[in-house]
Design an enzyme around this catalytic site. Structure first.
Site, mmCIF file in Angstrom:
data_model
loop_
_atom_site.group_PDB
_atom_site.id
_atom_site.type_symbol
_atom_site.label_atom_id
_atom_site.label_comp_id
_atom_site.label_asym_id
_atom_site.label_seq_id
_atom_site.Cartn_x
_atom_site.Cartn_y
_atom_site.Cartn_z
ATOM 1 N NE ARG A 114 -1.070 2.468 2.926
ATOM 2 C CZ ARG A 114 -0.487 3.562 3.416
ATOM 3 N NH1 ARG A 114 -0.368 4.661 2.681
ATOM 4 N NH2 ARG A 114 0.036 3.562 4.632
ATOM 5 C CG HIS B 240 3.677 4.714 9.255
ATOM 6 N ND1 HIS B 240 3.032 3.701 8.571
ATOM 7 C CD2 HIS B 240 4.008 5.616 8.315
ATOM 8 C CE1 HIS B 240 2.980 3.991 7.290
ATOM 9 N NE2 HIS B 240 3.570 5.147 7.100
ATOM 10 C CG HIS C 139 7.436 7.771 5.535
ATOM 11 N ND1 HIS C 139 7.223 7.446 4.222
ATOM 12 C CD2 HIS C 139 6.276 7.485 6.176
ATOM 13 C CE1 HIS C 139 5.987 6.995 4.064
ATOM 14 N NE2 HIS C 139 5.375 7.002 5.247
ATOM 15 C CB CYS D 146 2.390 10.599 1.790
ATOM 16 S SG CYS D 146 0.701 11.205 1.712
#
Ligand code: HMG
Ligand code: MG
Length: 305
Positions: free
Chosen positions: A16, A208, A210, A241
């Site tokens: 995803r 989460h 990055h 994103c």
């Protein structure tokens, strides 16, 4: 150093968060084959796709087909992003195991990402969570821009807490706190986790990260010392994103697994099978293997010879 957990759960978000940022459309059968390989690598949770508007994220417009064609491995939960009721209905038809709702702790990112203010988002997600629960689905609540917003800059910790508590009060089972643009550094993570300790339940929190300039692993090391035991990552560090200018790739699952195993922390993940899954997708995306992936491959070939 403080005591570290003995076991860490990793949620693979590459199918995803990784693929949503790829410039090319990846054929459905490649996604399916990749998820099937991941399912054999020992993950208990894989984020398979996203039921968002195909105009916004065309790369994942085959979410339903992907969910229906993957071979579901017992013990693995397959989740997908769901922004609203419309997305939920399709996600339920596709029989997702977990519904992942998402919003940001900063107004500007929330607006660019889901076209709503934070206040406008709450009733939409409340309806999604309620309905998902009626269908006995697990619900994860993502909070984005926790460590900085590409448009609003610094994000106040009380705002992160407010959005997080709202999601939990609406029925989310747990949260994933997102460093959407890879802005966090280890001291910031330490300060943040000290501030939210006792306010949010750490058993309900995943981090989460990055990865900007290799900072994500250092941030994990800090979070581990605070007792956080769930981390999101994407194989090969894919991702970003599309609605966060400058968003870097996700923390690479292979790097995370390697670091944790080296420190004696178990994950349940088989590094050889993980590398097979990495080779498969990186080949399909024409990306080079990392030196660590090459090492694992060589080791496996030597063991088999
Ligand atoms: P909108 O345009 O405001 O939607 O988009 P709307 O409710 O006004 O509806 C407009 C049209 O879209 C209607 O169609 C709806 O039916 C349709 P029309 O009547 O005009 O023909 N529509 C949909 N179609 C398919 N699926 C749907 C859907 N909803 C409405 N679910 C919306 C609002 C949320 C849909 C849009 O902004 C969107 O899809 N955004 C997706 C953004 C996104 O996926 N971003 C990346 C994921 S977030 C992330 O990466 C961060 C994370 O990794 C954590 C971190 O790193 O921090 C999770
Ligand atoms: Mg992300």
């Amino acid at each position: 150093m403080k005591a570290l957990p003995k076991f860490v759960t990793i949620k693979e978000v590459g199918p995803r968060d990784g693929l949503q940022n790829e410039p090319e459309q990846i054929p459905t059968e490649i996604k399916v084959e990749w998820i099937d390989l991941l399912s054999k690598a020992g993950f208990t949770s894989i984020e398979a796709s996203s039921f968002v508007h195909p105009k916004w994220i065309p790369q994942l417009k085959d979410a339903k087909e992907v969910m229906q064609q993957i071979r579901r491995e017992p013990g693995v939960g397959y989740s997908a992003l769901v922004p609203n009721y419309k997305g939920l209905n399709v996600a339920l038809e596709a029989n997702v195991d977990e519904v992942a709702v998402f919003m940001s702790a900063s107004e500007a990112h929330n607006l660019r990402n889901i076209n709503k203010s934070i206040e406008e988002t709450y009733p939409i997600l409340e309806k999604v969570i309620k309905e998902a629960k009626l269908h006995n689905k697990r619900v994860r609540g993502y909070v984005s821009t926790v460590f900085g917003c590409p448009y609003d800059g610094e994000v106040p910790i009380p705002k992160v807490i407010e959005v997080s508590q709202h999601l939990l009060n609406m029925g989310a089972d747990d949260l994933s706190l997102g460093d959407t643009i890879g802005a966090a550094d280890p001291l910031q993570v330490d300060h943040f986790l000290k501030e939210i300790k006792g306010v949010l339940n750490f058993n309900q929190i995943a981090m989460h990260f990055h990865n900007t300039n290799g900072m994500a692993l250092a941030n994990v090391l800090v979070a581990l010392q605070h007792g956080i035991v769930i981390y999101d990552s994407a194989l090969g560090g894919l991702g970003g994103c599309p609605y966060a200018k400058g968003a870097s790739g996700n923390l690479a699952t292979d790097d995370l697994v390697h670091m944790l195993h080296k420190m004696g922390i178990k994950t349940g993940i088989d590094e050889t099978k993980l590398t097979e899954a990495a080779v498969y997708i990186q080949d399909a995306l024409n990306k080079e293997l990392t030196s660590h992936q090459m090492q694992v491959l060589n080791r496996t070939m030597q063991e088999e010879a």
